[in-house]
Structure formats: C-alpha cells, structure tokens
Design a protein around this motif. Structure first.
Motif, PDB file in Angstrom:
ATOM      1  N   HIS A   1       0.809  -1.232   0.000  1.00  0.00           N
ATOM      2  CA  HIS A   1       0.000   0.000   0.000  1.00  0.00           C
ATOM      3  C   HIS A   1       0.840   1.280   0.000  1.00  0.00           C
ATOM      4  N   ASP A   2       1.812   1.342  -0.940  1.00  0.00           N
ATOM      5  CA  ASP A   2       2.664   2.527  -1.030  1.00  0.00           C
ATOM      6  C   ASP A   2       2.555   3.227  -2.382  1.00  0.00           C
TER       7      ASP A   2
ATOM      8  N   ALA B   1       2.080  10.696   3.059  1.00  0.00           N
ATOM      9  CA  ALA B   1       1.152  10.176   4.070  1.00  0.00           C
ATOM     10  C   ALA B   1       0.607   8.812   3.668  1.00  0.00           C
ATOM     11  N   ASP B   2       0.284   8.004   4.697  1.00  0.00           N
ATOM     12  CA  ASP B   2      -0.424   6.747   4.466  1.00  0.00           C
ATOM     13  C   ASP B   2      -1.915   6.990   4.630  1.00  0.00           C
TER      14      ASP B   2
ATOM     15  N   VAL C   1      -6.590   5.718  -3.887  1.00  0.00           N
ATOM     16  CA  VAL C   1      -7.152   4.576  -3.151  1.00  0.00           C
ATOM     17  C   VAL C   1      -6.056   3.534  -2.997  1.00  0.00           C
ATOM     18  N   GLU C   2      -5.989   2.904  -1.829  1.00  0.00           N
ATOM     19  CA  GLU C   2      -5.064   1.788  -1.607  1.00  0.00           C
ATOM     20  C   GLU C   2      -5.858   0.543  -1.203  1.00  0.00           C
ATOM     21  N   ALA C   3      -5.680  -0.541  -1.957  1.00  0.00           N
ATOM     22  CA  ALA C   3      -6.395  -1.786  -1.642  1.00  0.00           C
ATOM     23  C   ALA C   3      -5.876  -2.398  -0.353  1.00  0.00           C
TER      24      ALA C   3
ATOM     25  N   LEU D   1       0.892  -5.256  -8.728  1.00  0.00           N
ATOM     26  CA  LEU D   1       2.065  -6.018  -8.310  1.00  0.00           C
ATOM     27  C   LEU D   1       2.798  -6.565  -9.536  1.00  0.00           C
ATOM     28  N   GLY D   2       4.127  -6.513  -9.511  1.00  0.00           N
ATOM     29  CA  GLY D   2       4.894  -6.954 -10.671  1.00  0.00           C
ATOM     30  C   GLY D   2       4.784  -8.435 -10.961  1.00  0.00           C
TER      31      GLY D   2
END
Length: 745
Positions: free
Chosen positions: A14-15, A24-25, A57-59, A98-99
């Motif tokens: 989540h970055d 900020a997170d 948005v962060e999953a 994601l890679g």
C-alpha cells in the motif's frame, strides 16, 4: 493536463499513492472492510485527494505471511463498487499492479472489464523480464481478440548491456519500448520531500519523460491501433534471448548415484519410483487409491460395496493394486466423519459455515435414518462439531486467531480431547493448525488437541480424509494394553448406512451366543476410554472388506500388530453358517455351535415356507453392479424361483470373479447396459427384475425391486427380500389410479 485521474494501488505494501499524498499513508480498503460494518461503509472514507487533484485509493493486504492478498484485491474491488466508486467518474483510472502476477486475485486489474491498456514496467535483469513475460501470459489467459498491451516502460538499473536485453525482449514479443527512465538521484530527492517527481522537480529531464507518457495515454484513447496483443515467450526461448543460453544443463536426481542411461539435456527429469532416496520418509497424508462408486449412487453409500464371498479369504497382490479413482466427496468431510464417531471428543472445523453445514447435515441425517440410538441425548444431535465459520475477512487476513479462540472455547467447555480439521480455504491461505494446536496444549496442560490438516479436496477425496482421520483417532490407542479373553473389536462399519445399527445388534447377539462382547467399534459410536483399551480385544472383526476398510485394516495391523478375522460380516444363511463356524474355530477351538446353527436354520426355513407359495416358479432377471450376490441367488433358489439371466453393469468398482457363477445353470453377461436390459425384459418376460437401481422409465408389464447396497447381515438377510417380493408380486404391475379413467386394455 487537467484530467480527472483515479489511482488505485493494488500492492499489499500500500505505497502506490504515498508520494501523491505528501508522504502520508491512507486507510486501506481491506483494513476499512475489516473494521467497519458493511452498512456503515462510505466512499469518502476510502478515497483521498492527492497532488494535481488525483483521487487516491489503496487496496492493502493482510499482514505478511498470513491470509490471502490475492483474495484481498478481489474483495477491495467489490467494496469500492458497493460504496459507489465508478470508473466513469474519471477520465483516466490507473491500477498500480504487483509486478509478479502470482494468482488470479492479483491479475484482476489486468482483465478487460477493468483495464483498457496494460503497460509493462521492467528493468534489464533476467528475473524482471521473466516477470514481465509472466504478465503477458496472464493477459493472454483471459484476453479476447482485442489487443490491450500498450508497450514497455524501461526502468533502467544501469547494468551492463541492459538496454540490449530489454530491446531484444521487446522485439521478440512485438512490443514498443515507450519510455526509458534513467537511474537518477532526482527520484531519491523527490522521495525525501514526500513528493512525486512531477511536483518536486517539474523541470527535470525525467519529469519530461513522464509528461510524454501521459500524452501517449491521451492519444491511445483515440487510436486503438497503438495497442498490441500479448505474445509471451517460452521459458527456453526467454533464457536464450536474455541470457544467451541455448542448451539446458544435464541434471540428475539427488542421491541416486550415476544415471543408468545417458539422458538428453532437453529431456525432462523425474525421480523414479525405484530409485527415490526418500522412500522411507513418512508422508502426513499418503496418496490413496480407492475404487469408488459409479454415477447414480449417492456418495453416502460409496463405502457400501464389499467382498462377501466367504470362501475367498485372501486377495491377490494384483487385485490390491487399485487404480487411481475419481475424487468423491472431500477429505475434510471424510476426516470429520471419523472424528465425529468419538462421542466424548469435540471436532473444531476450521472453514466456512457451508463446509460445516454440508458435513454436519450428512452425519445428522444418517443418524436420523438409523434406529435413533445416536440422537437420544438432545445436546448431542450434532455432538461436538464446533465450526470457526471462516468469513471473507478471515480468508484475507488469516483465521488462526479465530481458530485458537474456538479451540480454547472447546477446552473451557470441558472437552478433554479436541480434533482440529481444516478445509480448503484454511489450507490455501496457510493457516497452520498444528501451530494452533501446540499453543492450545501449552495453555491447557493435559488436554489432547489433535490437528488433522486434510485441507478439503486439496488432500484428496472422502476416503483419503476418512483414512487420515482414522489414523489420528488411532493416536488415542494405548499400545501397552494386553489382549483379554472374551473381547473383540469391530472395524469398518459404514457410517452413512441406515442399516448399520441393526447389523451391529445382529452381530452382537451372535457374539454373545459365543460368549464374547464388543470392546470397541472403530469407528462407530465409540469413546476415548474404549479407544485407549482398544488392544484389549483378542481379535478384530471386519464389518466389510471394501478398499476403505482394507486401508484402515492395513494401517492398524502395521502400527499395532493386530490379529484380524479374515471374513467380513456375513450376508445370507449360507455365509452366516460359514462365518459362525470359522469364528468359533478361531476363538473357541472344539466348541460345538450346532445348536445355534440349527436354531437359525429352523427360523430361516419357516420364513421360506411362508413366502414360497407366492413366489415359487416366478421368473427373475438380475442386474447388478457388484458380483457379490451369492446370498441373493441362494434366496431365489430356496424360494423355488427361476433365474433367467444375470447381467453385471459397467462399474468403476466391480471386481470380476469368473469363478463365482461359472457352474450356474443360467446365462451371465458382463458390461450389461440399459438397452440390453430393456431387450431382455421384452424377450424373456420376467415376473420380477432385480436391479441395483430402478430405471427412471421402467419397461411396462414387469415388477422392479432393488438389490440393497447395504443389506441386512446374518442368517435371515434373504427373508427380508422374500417378504418384499411376496407383497410386490401380489400387486398389479400398474395400479388402477395410474390409468386415470382410460382404457385398461
């Protein structure tokens, strides 16, 4: 460019949006889902405004090492949709993926219903290009004919000949290199101040590269010809291209010494069964191979088929090498069926409620169909089945905490023995039930917490689970106990047969006549005290000799060096006479059992005399899955009925026994089909057709009855059939109400 942009971070770290938000997170969707009830969830709690008006948005994901991050991505998208986030509200939606596309969950943003275009970001290292190639494979797995790969973004690492490798990969896959991002200190400087490169150093050369990329995305919206199909390379082709390696090295199995023959370097290598160095290592759940039921017979009856010819005491080694079966049921259900039989033990079922319900419902119904002995205690209608009720958040974040709480509840409630059985989801996300059991035993010294990690269908089918559950129940047996005269164990009763309690009572009475009683039933309605005293039995009796029971017999025999009586429970007068004589000779040499046999013969002949007047001379066609029907044939002959033909249907479990019917005076036909039966009914005109199943559309003018898959054992088995046939054949073939007032002719 003043576009409305949504950026969705799809990496568990989540970055993705951190620098857009000044370092900020923000709350992740998954954390929010876990902490906020569904009815209270709101869009504004999940979407935040970052640099340039970007919606962020962060999953998110579970803690490292637990749960399933891939499932988390799926759930995040569902939550965002439910709270009203719509892609149509934005000009551009960026999914930062994601890679390594390691599973279907992480690949969701790549699918066509989400992404119109996919950019591959890679450096020139072999493993980076390998991951990029894997992404192309993932896209092709669910891609239609519309091209969706935009091209490659080359993220330089400054390696020797790095550019040549990336461009060679691009040419081979038919993709353009859209941008080449240099390794530059300006990125670290922007990160230190918590900003993106475009915000912190808009005039830098790398920032210009990103503006060109943004323009390319804008043009791509109008010109779909800028997109390309996914054409991944094969592994060998990729190695040759990137590493320059044309030949794969020769390898040999570890520890086997020299290879017996020269093997081609391109030939795949496997460990041979004969030379495998680790053959002695005990596997937790061995691969089992049991022939199972054919279509049309319920799974609950899958353990019903047994070898019932008393004269066939041993089976050849060739017959014991059973072929790999179809999977029937799941190992979780099989293991729970085994542990459920220990009345004073609880079973914690680590899995979703549906898995618990299906298994518990099958067990409860089987008892309700029996004689009711098992449900006399109201509190134990489903005794000791304690589910963890895994929900979606447990699959994402891990369910060990919930499991440990459930085990603790069981121990605090007074259960001294607790089995823990896992389902598919727990196994897939890596919940370690052994670890949970070990921690529980530390907190509750003296308690027995026994893990059974069968993990649903991952381990195998119902039979594999039943065997593994039986092994763990056998851990309760005290190996130091010595045998005592007058006691026997019963092994392999069929847990789903409504006939089994009646059969047990019949055998129990016969044993009492010989002066013996049952010490332990393995596994049926037993308890931990009986199991600890298991080895008190002088002899072990088999209820049947189906493959499941044979596997349990082999395990118990090898582990505890037990003696087994070679004949299973008998069916029919002839088999029962042989069984009683053989058992008496084994347990009580010289004992005269003639009075018992004469008594049973008197009852049997009286029954035959009662029903024969209605059945003598009637003509019978038999159709059976199994060739173990001697007791049925004996009954037919004793009643004076005529056998027209015996047909054996195609079956996955039938063992051919040519000697069984070789001297009979009627035709025998194998691989018998429904069409053949229909023809024989028309040509032979039998009075009664006996079949393993009644056809869905029976031929007219003939009475049908079924051959019981789980027959009553003992001397009087045939009388049960005779009574039924006597009533059936005195009734009209088609009852009057079915004519519905029409012409009965």
């Amino acid at each position: 460019m003043k576009k409305r942009v949504l950026q969705v971070g799809c990496d568990p770290k989540h970055d993705s949006t951190r620098l857009l938000l000044g370092g900020a997170d923000i709350p992740t969707v998954l954390d929010y889902m876990r902490e906020t009830p569904q009815e209270a969830q709101k869009l504004e709690d999940l979407v935040f405004e970052g640099y340039g008006g970007t919606a962020c948005v962060e999953a998110g994901g579970p803690k490292p090492g637990i749960g399933c991050a891939g499932r988390g991505i799926l759930s995040s998208f569902e939550v965002l949709k439910r709270v009203g986030l719509r892609a149509s509200s934005f000009d551009v939606v960026l999914y930062d993926v994601l890679g390594d596309v390691v599973c279907g969950g992480f690949a969701v943003p790549l699918r066509k219903e989400y992404a119109d275009a996919v950019f591959l970001v890679t450096s020139g290292e072999y493993m980076a290009l390998y991951a990029a190639n894997n992404i192309l494979r993932g896209i092709r797995n669910f891609e239609d004919s519309v091209p969706r790969v935009a091209g490659i973004i080359f993220n330089r690492r400054g390696l020797f000949e790095e550019e040549e490798r990336v461009f060679a990969f691009a040419r081979a896959t038919g993709l353009p290199v859209l941008a080449s991002i240099p390794r530059d200190e300006v990125f670290s400087q922007a990160e230190k101040v918590g900003k993106t490169l475009a915000e912190a150093f808009p005039s830098s050369a790398p920032a210009g590269i990103f503006r060109e990329l943004a323009l390319y995305v804008k043009n791509m919206e109008k010109d779909r010809s800028l997109l390309h199909p996914a054409n991944p390379l094969g592994d060998i082709e990729l190695e040759a291209l990137v590493l320059g390696r044309r030949e794969r090295p020769c390898i040999k199995p570890f520890g086997t010494g020299s290879v017996s023959r020269k093997r081609s370097c391109a030939e795949p290598v496997s460990l041979s069964q004969e030379n495998r160095p680790f053959a002695e290592i005990h596997m937790e759940i061995p691969e089992t191979s049991f022939e199972k039921i054919c279509p049309g017979i319920p799974e609950a009856q899958s353990a019903e088929i047994s070898s019932r010819t008393p004269t066939e005491v041993s089976t050849s080694s060739q017959e014991k090498q059973l072929s790999r079966p179809l999977l029937c049921g799941c190992a979780f259900s099989g293991a729970v069926t085994a542990t459920f039989q220990v009345n004073d033990a609880a079973t914690v079922l680590h899995g979703p409620r549906s898995c618990t319900y299906i298994t518990a419902d099958a067990l409860t119904r089987s008892f309700l169909l029996g004689d009711g002995r098992n449900i006399s205690d109201k509190e134990k209608q489903v005794p000791g089945l304690l589910p963890t009720d895994m929900k979606e958040e447990d699959i994402i974040f891990g369910g060990l905490e919930k499991l440990e709480n459930r085990i603790e509840e069981a121990l605090l409630a007074g259960w001294q023995t607790v089995f823990v059985v896992s389902t598919c989801p727990g196994g897939i996300i890596g919940d370690n039930i052994r670890e949970a059991a070990s921690r529980a035993k530390v907190r509750f010294p003296g308690a027995r917490v026994i893990p059974i990690p069968v993990e649903g269908v991952i381990t195998g089918d119902f039979s594999a689970g039943m065997l593994e559950g039986s092994k763990r129940v056998a851990d309760l047996i005290d190996p130091s106990v010595r045998p005592e005269k007058g006691l026997v164990n019963i092994i392999g009763e069929r847990n789903f047969s409504p006939q089994e309690e009646k059969n047990f009572c019949i055998v129990e009475k016969l044993l009492q006549r010989l002066g013996y009683r049952v010490n332990c039933r393995f596994l049926k309605e037993t308890d931990t005290l009986s199991l600890r005293s298991f080895k008190k039995a002088e002899l072990n009796l088999l209820a049947c000799t189906d493959p499941d029971t044979q596997a349990i017999q082999e395990y118990l025999s090898k582990r505890f060096r037990l003696e087994f009586f070679e004949l299973p429970f008998p069916v029919g007068f002839r088999e029962s006479s042989i069984w009683v004589k053989a058992l008496a000779a084994r347990l009580l040499p010289g004992k005269d059992v003639s009075s018992l046999l004469q008594e049973q013969e008197k009852v049997y002949k009286a029954g035959i005399g009662k029903y024969a007047p209605h059945l003598s001379g009637k003509r019978v066609l038999l159709v059976s899955y199994t060739e173990d029907i001697s007791w049925v044939l004996d009954t037919i002959r004793d009643l004076g009925m005529e056998i027209l033909k015996v047909g054996f249907s195609v079956s996955t479990f039938r063992k051919e026994r040519p000697d069984l019917l070789s001297n009979e005076g009627f035709p025998v036909e194998r691989n018998y089909t429904d069409e053949m039966r229909a023809k024989d009914v028309r040509d032979l005109r039998p009075d009664l057709v006996l079949s393993s199943y009644v056809p869905s559309v029976p031929e007219g003018g003939v009475h049908y009855d079924t051959i019981p898959i789980s027959p009553q054992v003992g001397f009087l088995s045939g009388l049960e059939l005779a009574k039924r046939w006597s009533t059936l054949l005195r009734l009209p073939v088609v009852e009057g109400w079915k004519y519905d007032g029409g012409d009965e002719s």
